[in-house]
Structure formats: structure tokens, C-alpha cells
Design an enzyme around this catalytic site. Structure first.
Site, short mmCIF file in Angstrom:
data_model
loop_
_atom_site.label_atom_id
_atom_site.label_comp_id
_atom_site.label_asym_id
_atom_site.label_seq_id
_atom_site.Cartn_x
_atom_site.Cartn_y
_atom_site.Cartn_z
CE1 TYR A 32 -4.08 -2.88 5.26
CE2 TYR A 32 -3.54 -0.57 4.85
CZ TYR A 32 -3.83 -1.84 4.38
OH TYR A 32 -3.86 -2.09 3.03
CB SER A 85 -0.87 -0.02 1.27
OG SER A 85 -1.42 1.24 1.49
CE LYS A 119 -1.52 -5.13 3.36
NZ LYS A 119 -1.73 -6.30 2.51
N1 LIG Z 1 -8.69 -1.23 -0.92
C1 LIG Z 1 -7.64 -0.41 -0.86
O1 LIG Z 1 -7.80 0.82 -0.89
C2 LIG Z 1 -6.23 -0.96 -0.78
C3 LIG Z 1 -5.15 -0.07 -0.90
C4 LIG Z 1 -3.85 -0.58 -0.81
C5 LIG Z 1 -3.65 -1.94 -0.61
N2 LIG Z 1 -4.72 -2.78 -0.47
C6 LIG Z 1 -4.47 -4.20 -0.24
O2 LIG Z 1 -5.11 -4.95 -1.23
C7 LIG Z 1 -5.53 -6.20 -0.72
C8 LIG Z 1 -7.00 -6.42 -1.05
O3 LIG Z 1 -7.74 -5.35 -0.50
P1 LIG Z 1 -9.31 -5.22 -0.69
O4 LIG Z 1 -9.65 -3.78 -0.67
O5 LIG Z 1 -9.76 -6.06 -1.82
O6 LIG Z 1 -9.80 -5.84 0.69
P2 LIG Z 1 -10.96 -6.90 1.00
O7 LIG Z 1 -11.16 -6.89 2.48
O8 LIG Z 1 -12.14 -6.66 0.13
O9 LIG Z 1 -10.30 -8.28 0.57
C9 LIG Z 1 -9.47 -9.03 1.42
C10 LIG Z 1 -9.95 -10.45 1.36
O10 LIG Z 1 -9.08 -11.26 2.16
C11 LIG Z 1 -9.87 -12.23 2.85
N3 LIG Z 1 -9.10 -12.64 4.02
C12 LIG Z 1 -8.71 -11.87 5.06
N4 LIG Z 1 -7.97 -12.60 5.91
C13 LIG Z 1 -7.87 -13.85 5.39
C14 LIG Z 1 -7.21 -15.05 5.80
N5 LIG Z 1 -6.49 -15.10 6.93
N6 LIG Z 1 -7.29 -16.14 5.01
C15 LIG Z 1 -8.02 -16.10 3.85
N7 LIG Z 1 -8.66 -15.00 3.42
C16 LIG Z 1 -8.58 -13.88 4.19
C17 LIG Z 1 -11.17 -11.50 3.16
O11 LIG Z 1 -12.26 -12.37 3.37
C18 LIG Z 1 -11.36 -10.64 1.91
O12 LIG Z 1 -12.17 -11.31 0.95
C19 LIG Z 1 -5.23 -6.18 0.77
O13 LIG Z 1 -4.01 -6.89 0.99
C20 LIG Z 1 -5.05 -4.71 1.07
O14 LIG Z 1 -4.19 -4.50 2.16
C21 LIG Z 1 -6.01 -2.32 -0.55
#
Ligand SMILES: NC(=O)c1ccc[n+]([C@@H]2O[C@H](COP(=O)([O-])OP(=O)(O)OC[C@H]3O[C@@H](n4cnc5c(N)ncnc54)[C@H](O)[C@@H]3O)[C@@H](O)[C@H]2O)c1
Length: 334
Positions: A141, A117, A145
Site C-alpha cells: 500500500y 501518506s 503511494k
Molecule cells: N485514512 C487514512 O488513515 C489515510 C492516511 C493517509 C492517506 N490516506 C489516503 O487518503 C485517501 C482517502 O482515504 P480514505 O481513508 O478516505 O479511504 P476510503 O476507502 O474511505 O476512500 C477511498 C474511496 O475511493 C473509492 N475508490 C477506490 N478505488 C476506486 C476506483 N478505482 N475508482 C473510483 N473510486 C475508487 C472507494 O470507493 C472509496 O470511496 C486514499 O488515497 C488514502 O490512501 C488515508
């Protein structure tokens, strides 16, 4: 190519699975459904379970020995919750990721694309961050990362593991076919609030923080259409070896953004343009912990992955509004 996508039931994971299919690849999803909805994994190879369940990970590779790369997106992602529940965040995002990575080494499946991130960056003068900019993650958080980036750097130096670490800026919008998108009931991010206000689900939109040192005093972000972000993963898996050869190391960090900073006021103007109606906007002081923000220098993404964003801010806003109209049908709630 088959690709394991952990967190593939989530917002970005479900769109990435779609982009992989669109490019002729087959995603295999591992997700615990901790937060992602079951509706987003319908019609896909899906394993419900935890990334730290080594037996399950082994079973997935027994069933799909031809998986060539793992995109590791599964994580807890809510910043204020990470302040209240640091244990859960370090356990799930750090300890469990380490179990997954070690199991992938055991299974001789060394290629990993990791979701990091832009929130790892320290505030940067001029707001443009390249991958060498100083880091100073402000929340538990964001620290999870950065810790995983450091762990991947050490693991790839010591083992057969190889990693492309993608630092996402601010993903917005939805799957172009409106099959998935933002699924949280009350989104707290700025576009989610604009969409809720436009749909009459909240009285108006509040700009929090108007004294930042930006061109109009409001926070600056790099909003990238989630479909473009998903395509960046396709580029990373397709060019995995080539990309690491090019950088000359076993791991590398790549920004994924548009390369353009958009202030909150500019976002509101673009939103009103797409909507065709003015919004009711009020101004308020910044919330504790609000960051002025940054935008991505994307030279490396272009050079190493051959990727750049194609959609503009108005495309992404239109996509978010269309998804808001469709959510009820897909998810059963508005
Ligand atoms: N959304 C954003 O703005 C953003 C920005 C930067 C980075 N990210 C990163 O991108 C990735 C996806 O983000 P997102 O927005 O789609 O989030 P999200 O919460 O929609 O997706 C994360 C998924 O991981 C699953 N999960 C969590 N812990 C788990 C575990 N221990 N085992 C199996 N599944 C598990 C959840 O059920 C969920 O479906 C994350 O790693 C997040 O840190 C997101």
C-alpha cells in the site's frame, strides 16, 4: 470553484467535499463505491464509476467544464490486504491513477492534489518527519503511494500537469455535522478500537507494543482531525498556483498533521478524559509490522498553504464518539 474529488464517497473524501462546500466551492464526486457508501454522496454531484474510465472522466468535464482542480483520493487503503493482494493495489492505486492523470492532461485540466501518506517515511530519529526525511515504505500500500509521488514528479516535469502532494498523518474524527465519518464495520485503527471498547463492542483495549523507544514505550502518531485535514485540501485548491510559485516547481510534497506526537498511552488517557470513564486496557507484544511511528513537521504546510490544524486530540476523540452514536442512522449499521 468546482473541484473534482475522486474517492469522494470515502471517509476523507466525503468530509473534504463538505469542507469545500463550507468554503463556497462545489465538489463533483467520482467514486466507484468499491468501499465508500452511497449515503456519503447523497445530495452531491456524483458520478459512479472508475477513475480509469477515460470516457467517464471526459463526460464529467463536458458536464462541468469549469472544474479547476482534481483532488485524487480514490484508492485501496487497507495495509494488510495490500500484502495479500498486491496486484489489486498496484493495479488500482498505480495503473488506474496513471490513466486518470493522463486523461486530465488530455483534457487540459492540469491541477492535481494527491492523497499520499506519512507511511512512506522511513523510521526517523526523534520521530519528527519533515518532507525531506528519508522514505522507505514498508507495505505494498505505502509503496503504491510513493510510486504515485514519483510518477507525479516525472509527469509534472514533462507535461502541463501540476501537483500538490499531501502526506497525511493519522486522520481521526468525523464531519462536524455528523453526516459522515469512519464507515468500516470493525475499524482496526487504534481510536476505532477504543471507541468499540467504550461501546461494549469488544471486551477492552489492547496496547500492542510497549517496548518502543518512545517516552512511554508505546507507538507514537500524529492524529489530525479529519475536518482539519479536509480544510488543508481547501487551502491547497484555493492557493494552488500561489503554492507552486512559492516552492518554484511544478510539484511539491506537504505534510498534513498537527505537529504533535501522541503515544498510545497518551491517547488512552485523553480518551478516558473525554469519555469520563476508565477503560479496560491490557498490554501485548507488537503485531508483526507495527511501526514505532512519527509525527509531522508542519512548517511547510503553514508556509506554503497557510494552513495549520485547529482542533486538538480531545476534540477529535469527542467527534469520533459522537459519530459512533450516529452511524446507525446514516449507514444502517452500528
Ligand atoms: N485514512 C487514512 O488513515 C489515510 C492516511 C493517509 C492517506 N490516506 C489516503 O487518503 C485517501 C482517502 O482515504 P480514505 O481513508 O478516505 O479511504 P476510503 O476507502 O474511505 O476512500 C477511498 C474511496 O475511493 C473509492 N475508490 C477506490 N478505488 C476506486 C476506483 N478505482 N475508482 C473510483 N473510486 C475508487 C472507494 O470507493 C472509496 O470511496 C486514499 O488515497 C488514502 O490512501 C488515508
Amino acid at each position: 470553484m468546482k473541484v473534482l474529488v475522486t474517492g469522494g464517497a470515502g471517509y476523507i473524501g466525503s468530509v473534504t467535499a463538505k469542507a469545500l462546500e463550507d468554503a463556497g466551492h462545489q465538489p463533483v464526486i467520482l467514486d466507484s463505491l468499491l468501499s465508500g457508501p452511497r449515503a456519503f454522496v447523497r445530495d452531491r454531484a456524483f458520478y459512479e464509476g472508475d477513475i480509469a474510465d477515460r470516457a467517464l472522466v471526459s463526460r464529467i468535464f463536458e458536464d462541468h467544464p469549469d472544474v479547476e482542480c482534481t483532488i485524487h483520493m480514490a484508492a485501496r487503503i487497507v495495509v494488510p490486504e495490500s500484502v495479500r493482494k498486491p496486484y489489486e493495489y498496484y493495479r488500482d492505486n498505480v495503473s488506474k491513477s496513471l490513466e486518470l492523470f493522463d486523461q486530465l492532461v488530455v483534457l487540459r485540466k492540469p491541477r492535481i492534489v494527491f492523497s499520499s501518506s506519512a507511511s512512506v517515511y522511513a523510521p526517523v530519529e526523534g520521530f519528527e518527519a519533515d518532507e525531506t526525511a528519508p522514505v522507505d515504505p514498508p507495505s505494498p500500500y505505502a509503496r503504491t503511494k510513493l510510486m504515485m509521488e514519483m510518477a507525479l514528479s516525472d509527469l509534472t516535469a514533462a507535461t502541463s500537469m501540476r501537483a500538490i502532494i499531501l502526506r497525511y498523518f493519522n486522520p481521526i474524527g468525523s464531519d462536524p455535522d455528523l453526516e459522515s465519518g469512519v464507515y468500516v464495520r470493525e475499524p482496526t485503527h487504534v481510536l476505532g478500537q477504543l471507541v468499540r471498547a467504550a461501546r461494549g463492542q469488544q471486551p477492552g483495549f489492547t496496547i500492542t507494543g510497549t517496548d518502543h523507544p518512545t517516552r512511554d514505550g508505546t507507538g507514537i502518531r500524529d492524529y489530525v482531525h479529519v475536518w482539519d485535514l479536509a480544510r488543508a485540501h481547501v487551502a491547497a485548491v484555493e492557493r494552488f498556483d500561489q503554492a507552486l510559485d512559492r516552492v518554484g516547481g511544478p510539484s511539491t510534497v506537504v505534510n498534513v498533521g498537527t505537529g504533535h506526537g501522541v503515544t498510545v498511552r497518551e491517547l488512552v488517557t485523553a480518551f478516558e478524559h473525554v469519555l469520563g470513564d476508565p477503560m479496560r486496557v491490557v498490554e501485548a507484544p507488537p503485531r508483526p509490522g507495527d511501526a514505532v511511528g512519527a509525527f509531522a513537521n508542519v512548517d511547510k504546510a503553514s508556509a506554503v498553504l497557510g494552513w495549520q490544524a485547529e482542533f486538538g486530540i480531545e476534540d477529535a476523540i469527542a467527534s469520533a464518539l459522537q459519530w459512533a452514536d450516529r452511524r446507525q442512522e446514516v449507514l444502517g449499521y452500528d
